[in-house]
Each structure stands twice: as structure tokens, then as C-alpha cells.
Design a protein around this motif. Structure first.
Motif, short mmCIF file in Angstrom:
data_model
loop_
_atom_site.label_atom_id
_atom_site.label_comp_id
_atom_site.label_asym_id
_atom_site.label_seq_id
_atom_site.Cartn_x
_atom_site.Cartn_y
_atom_site.Cartn_z
N THR A 1 0.80 -1.22 0.00
CA THR A 1 0.00 0.00 0.00
C THR A 1 0.84 1.27 0.00
O THR A 1 0.28 2.37 -0.14
CB THR A 1 -0.94 0.02 1.22
OG1 THR A 1 -0.16 -0.13 2.42
CG2 THR A 1 -1.95 -1.10 1.16
N ALA B 1 0.25 3.61 -3.02
CA ALA B 1 -1.03 4.29 -2.92
C ALA B 1 -0.97 5.40 -1.88
O ALA B 1 -1.50 6.50 -2.08
CB ALA B 1 -2.14 3.29 -2.58
N ARG C 1 -5.88 -1.51 -10.94
CA ARG C 1 -5.44 -0.51 -9.96
C ARG C 1 -3.97 -0.18 -10.11
O ARG C 1 -3.57 0.98 -10.05
CB ARG C 1 -5.68 -1.05 -8.54
CG ARG C 1 -7.12 -0.99 -8.04
CD ARG C 1 -8.10 -1.77 -8.87
NE ARG C 1 -9.38 -1.99 -8.19
CZ ARG C 1 -10.51 -2.23 -8.82
NH1 ARG C 1 -10.55 -2.25 -10.16
NH2 ARG C 1 -11.62 -2.44 -8.15
N LYS C 2 -3.12 -1.19 -10.32
CA LYS C 2 -1.68 -0.97 -10.39
C LYS C 2 -1.29 -0.12 -11.60
O LYS C 2 -0.48 0.81 -11.49
CB LYS C 2 -0.97 -2.32 -10.44
CG LYS C 2 0.54 -2.21 -10.55
CD LYS C 2 1.18 -3.60 -10.54
CE LYS C 2 2.68 -3.50 -10.74
NZ LYS C 2 3.34 -4.83 -10.68
N LEU D 1 -2.31 3.47 -10.99
CA LEU D 1 -1.43 4.11 -10.01
C LEU D 1 -0.12 4.54 -10.67
O LEU D 1 0.40 5.63 -10.39
CB LEU D 1 -1.13 3.15 -8.85
CG LEU D 1 -2.14 3.11 -7.71
CD1 LEU D 1 -1.73 2.05 -6.69
CD2 LEU D 1 -2.27 4.47 -7.04
N CYS E 1 -6.07 9.58 -8.13
CA CYS E 1 -5.48 8.92 -6.96
C CYS E 1 -6.50 8.79 -5.83
O CYS E 1 -6.55 7.77 -5.14
CB CYS E 1 -4.27 9.71 -6.48
SG CYS E 1 -3.41 8.97 -5.08
N ALA F 1 -6.55 4.88 -5.04
CA ALA F 1 -5.75 4.49 -3.86
C ALA F 1 -6.59 3.86 -2.75
O ALA F 1 -6.24 2.78 -2.24
CB ALA F 1 -4.96 5.69 -3.35
N TYR G 1 -7.61 0.34 -3.84
CA TYR G 1 -6.48 -0.59 -3.83
C TYR G 1 -6.14 -1.01 -2.40
O TYR G 1 -5.91 -2.18 -2.11
CB TYR G 1 -5.27 0.05 -4.50
CG TYR G 1 -4.05 -0.85 -4.52
CD1 TYR G 1 -3.89 -1.82 -5.50
CD2 TYR G 1 -3.06 -0.72 -3.55
CE1 TYR G 1 -2.79 -2.66 -5.52
CE2 TYR G 1 -1.94 -1.55 -3.56
CZ TYR G 1 -1.81 -2.51 -4.54
OH TYR G 1 -0.71 -3.34 -4.54
N PHE H 1 -4.07 7.29 4.54
CA PHE H 1 -4.17 8.04 3.28
C PHE H 1 -4.20 9.54 3.57
O PHE H 1 -3.45 10.32 2.99
CB PHE H 1 -5.42 7.61 2.51
CG PHE H 1 -5.57 8.26 1.17
CD1 PHE H 1 -4.88 7.79 0.08
CD2 PHE H 1 -6.41 9.36 1.00
CE1 PHE H 1 -5.02 8.40 -1.17
CE2 PHE H 1 -6.55 9.98 -0.23
CZ PHE H 1 -5.84 9.49 -1.32
#
Length: 525
Positions: A53, A56, A131-132, A135, A172, A176, A179, A196
Motif C-alpha cells: 500500500t 497508494a 489498480r496498479k 497508479l 489517486c 488508492a 487498492y 491516506f
């Protein structure tokens, strides 16, 4: 959505329990057995989840650098009297920019425009490409934005750089949290989700600490962060949910092994649970009309409500008056030092929230934070009322507004600030997570823009005291929202959370049927 609570227990200690048999989405005709007794995720190692993580979370950090950049560089970029004079234009070289009031206001606000666009497309992009991958694209955009600002020779380059950075930040804010929620266990989800906002606060603090440098050096240093994190994205796995949904079972298993470790016995159990969830979501064809279903519109509306209440808490009012409050307290601190102090308080409180959220729960923490925020905002309004009517008396108690300001920022950052992002990500149904997350994030940015825009008009028409009291009333509405509407998501699986939004009538019917069945069952004695 029906609640599918658990999946297979490990093969080495399997016990026969009641199961729900469902066809798997990958192999038609085969059956996925979903055990409802549970998965013990407490044995999952924490370090791999934290490492996964980090990209993210650092996406939030870089967004924080964009948000905090204007404060230290504004005095350097603005001409002395706020307007461009002939002498200013004569002295201005290619590398020596001076902006008037209007240009500087555009530089500060255009990040919101980019963020709104990013929020709207972020959900679609992460569902389409993963997601990757998105990102990684976010950090490429962050880098491009900072390069435009660092090398800017005209105000238009700063405009575009801020829009590009806002675009990346908006994406993001959608990707994020999703994810983080899809790669972490229930016991880690809350703490990592709350980080976050803490990382965003850390980014704002970083630009404050760099405030004594030339604005180009600040921008150049900020460019380094997304480049470094972009390299790190390569080594983390994609979301197991996304991989399973794409039919990539082998990749999903490898992803879970990376996240949970080779000694974790519940990898197949989690894969079965994810598979069953995908079947459940695919049982009905996804369409725009899904928004009319309680399992979809209820979590979306709760997410929207949380974001609106966050922006209506009065945080902008407090920060806009921070310099005046420091002045009233008799402090002789430099403006940059004051900003560092406030941003440091913001960071410490945000970090503490990651601990409190698992101990107190989402609902209790939100209510506690909103209540204390309401009291501090009303008290600040009371001080400004005294100041406006009896300045000498108010100035004898200059420590009061400073104390209230620091207290307000601390309690806001501990709950009302980060919780909307965490809870919204947890509430959103998997099949509507992309568009739902986009709608919620869009609400946050657009509300922030509106509140910032009308704040000056509120001060003029209502005075500072009236403005703070209005925000106090809105905070009280937030308390009622937390009591009667906000559900508790601590310790619940995504399936259990979605079961909260089944229509009341259906839930009541199920309970009555269960009670009737119990009454008809013969006594064991």
C-alpha cells in the motif's frame, strides 16, 4: 446483495460446515463452496500489506505537496502590490516570474479543476486497466505536472502544471482507497485506510518545511517524490479482486501469496470468497439503473454526505484565519513557522487516527471528532464576536483563539478529515466501486471549490463570528448524520457491509421467517 460472509477454511484443518454452492465465474458448471464460518486473517503478516500500500499512500503524499505548494511560494511569485507594474515587467526575465493577484488565484484554484476531471474518470480507468496500472499512470502525471511548474517560464505553464497535478490527484483519490481496501485484511484495513489522509498531511508539511527555498527549488524537490515512487509501483502486486474478475486466477493467487506470505493457510479461502463475490455481483447485468437499488444508492449517498460534511466543517474558515489568529495571540512567529506548526499538528492528529479508528470504530470516532469540531468552531465564533465588539478585552485573552485553532485542527484531522475517504471506500459495492468512488471523490472536490469560493462573501455578509457559527450549525447536522445514518464498518467483511443496505422490508421478512421457523422447531428438551 446477499451476504456471503466467509470462504474455505484451510485444507489441513477443514471442518464440514454449512456452505453456499455457487457456479464459479471462471468455469461454468463448476461449484464454488463458500464456508460461512470464517477466515482467520490475524495470522497474515502485516509487512507485505504495508509495502503493497506504500505507493497508494505516497500518492496521497504527492497530492499533499501540490496542495501545500501555494502557501510558501505565493509571496515569491506575487508582485509586491498585487498587480503587475511596468517596472515589474521590465525586471521580469524568462526565469523570474511575477504574477498579479488574478494570475495567482488561478494558480491556486486550477488544481481543483483537474481533480474534478480526475475523479470522474478514475473509477472507469481502474476498472478497465487495473489498480496498479492506473497508479503508475498517476505518478507519471504527477511528474509531468511538477516538471511543467519547475521549468515554467510563463504563467500558462504553471496553470497547466497545476491542472495536470490535480488530474492525477483526483484519480489517486479514487484508485488508492480502493487498492488499499482490496489488498489489506480486515484487521489492517482501517489503519492503512486512515493513513491516506495522514500522508496527504505529511505532503503539506513537507512543502512548509521547504518554504525557505526558492520556489523553483521547492518544485524540483517535489518532482523527485513521484519519480521514486513510480519505480516502487513496479514491484507491488495488483488487486486480487481485479485479477480474479479478469479471469487471471493464477495471477490473483500469486498476488495473495505476495500479500499474505507463503505460510498463510487461507489463500485459497480468500480466493474462493472473492470468486463468490464476483459471482454475486455478476448475477445481475451491470447497468446505470443499478443506482436505483438500495445496495448501491445508499452507500453512495452516505459517501456523498460524509464528503459534504467534511468540507462544511469549517476547516477552510479556520485555516484562512490562521494568520490573524496567530497575530491576535501576540505571537511574533514568522508566517512560515506558523504554517509548519499547524501542519505538524495536522500530521500528528492524522497519524493518531489510524490507531483510534480500530479501537473506537468508525462511527464512534466520527461522532467524537464531529462533536469536538462543532464545539471548537462555535467557540472560535464566540471569540471573534467578542473581538468585533470589545477588541481590548479579546486581545487580553489572545491565547484562547490560538489554543482553539490548534485543538480544532487536531480533532478534525483525527476523524472528520480522514474518515470519509476510508468509510466511502468500505461502503461502496464492488460492482459499482469505480463509478461510486468517482462520484464521492467528485463531491469532495466540487464542495471544496464551492466553499472556498463563497467563504469571502460569507465573511463580508456574516462577519467572522457569524461565519464560524454557520459552520458550527453544519457540524451539528454532521453529528445527527453520524447518529442516525452512518453505519459501523469496523470488523466487517465487504459482504457483511453490503448486507447492511438490504431493504428494511426484506430484512424484516427474513427475521420474521427465522423466528417463525424457530417457533415451529420442536424443543430439544
Amino acid at each position: 446483495m446477499a451476504a456471503i460472509n466467509k470462504a474455505f477454511v484451510p485444507e489441513d484443518d477443514f471442518k464440514e460446515t454449512r456452505r453456499q454452492d455457487r457456479p464459479t465465474p471462471m468455469h461454468k458448471g463448476t461449484v464454488c463452496h463458500v464456508d460461512i464460518e470464517g477466515i482467520d486473517d490475524s495470522k497474515a503478516p502485516k509487512i507485505p500489506q504495508i509495502l503493497a500500500t506504500l505507493p497508494a499512500l505516497f500518492g496521497a503524499f504527492v497530492l499533499g505537496t501540490y496542495l501545500g505548494w501555494c502557501s510558501p511560494v505565493q509571496p515569491q511569485l506575487k508582485s509586491a502590490n498585487g498587480t503587475m507594474t511596468a517596472s515589474d515587467e521590465d525586471q521580469q526575465s524568462v526565469w523570474h516570474l511575477l504574477l498579479d493577484e488574478d494570475q495567482m488565484s488561478w494558480v491556486g484554484s486550477l488544481i481543483n479543476v483537474g481533480a474534478v476531471v480526475g475523479c470522474l474518470c478514475g473509477g472507469f480507468l481502474m476498472d478497465r486497466f487495473g489498480r496498479k496500472v492506473i497508479l503508475a499512470a498517476v505518478f507519471l502525471l504527477y511528474t509531468a505536472g511538477w516538471l511543467l511548474i519547475t521549468l515554467g517560464v510563463h504563467a500558462s505553464m504553471l496553470y497547466v502544471g497545476r491542472i495536470v497535478g490535480g488530474l492525477a490527484g483526483g484519480v489517486c483519490c479514487v484508485v488508492a482507497p480502493s487498492y488499499i481496501g482490496e489488498t489489506s485484511t480486515m484487521s489492517m484495513r482501517g489503519a492503512l485506510g486512515m493513513l491516506f489522509s495522514a500522508m496527504m498531511s505529511a505532503g503539506i508539511l513537507a512543502t512548509s518545511l521547504l518554504g525557505w527555498l526558492d520556489w523553483r527549488w521547492i518544485s524540483a524537490i517535489c518532482t523527485i517524490f513521484p519519480v521514486v515512487v513510480l519505480v516502487g509501483v513496479i514491484f507491488v502486486p495488483d488487486s486480487p479482486y481485479f485479477l480474479m474478475k479478469q479471469g487471471r486466477q493464477g495471477d490473483a493467487e500469486c498476488s495473495l501469496l505476495w500479500l499474505r506470505g507463503d505460510d498463510y493457510n487461507y489463500v485459497k479461502a480468500e480466493l474462493s470468497r472473492i470468486e463468490a463475490l464476483i459471482v454475486e455481483d455478476a448475477a445481475q447485468e451491470s447497468r446505470f439503473s443499478d443506482i436505483t437499488r438500495p445496495a448501491v444508492y445508499k452507500p453512495v449517498l452516505i459517501g456523498i454526505g460524509l464528503m459534504v460534511l467534511q468540507q462544511l466543517s469549517g476547516i477552510n474558515a479556520a485555516l484562512f484565519n490562521s494568520v490573524e489568529i496567530f497575530h491576535l495571540s501576540g505571537s511574533s512567529l514568522d508566517g512560515l513557522v506558523s504554517a509548519v506548526i499547524l501542519n505538524f499538528v495536522l500530521l500528528v492528529a492524522a497519524l493518531s487516527s489510524s490507531i483510534l479508528v480500530e479501537r473506537l470504530g468508525r462511527k464512534v470516532l466520527f461522532l467524537l471528532s464531529e462533536t469536538l469540531t462543532c464545539l471548537s468552531v462555535v467557540a472560535l465564533g464566540g471569540y471573534f464576536y467578542v473581538l468585533e465588539n470589545d477588541r481590548e478585552t479579546a486581545q487580553r485573552f489572545g491565547w484562547v483563539p490560538l489554543t482553539l485553532l490548534i485543538f480544532f485542527i487536531a480533532v478534525f484531522a483525527a476523524g472528520v478529515g480522514p474518515l470519509p475517504w476510508l468509510v466511502s471506500g468500505e461502503l461502496m459495492p464492488a460492482k459499482f466501486k469505480g463509478p461510486g468512488s468517482s462520484i464521492v471523490a467528485f463531491t469532495n472536490w466540487i464542495t471544496s471549490f464551492v466553499v472556498t469560493k463563497v467563504f469571502i462573501d460569507m465573511q463580508r455578509s456574516l462577519t467572522n463570528a457569524g461565519t464560524f457559527w454557520v459552520f458550527g450549525i453544519l457540524c451539528f447536522i454532521g453529528i445527527l448524520f453520524g447518529i442516525f445514518i452512518l453505519p459501523e464498518t469496523k470488523g466487517k467483511t465487504p459482504e457483511q457491509i453490503q448486507a447492511l443496505f438490504v431493504s428494511d422490508g426484506k430484512a424484516l421478512e427474513n427475521r420474521e421467517n427465522a423466528n417463525h421457523s424457530t417457533e415451529q422447531r420442536p424443543s430439544r428438551f
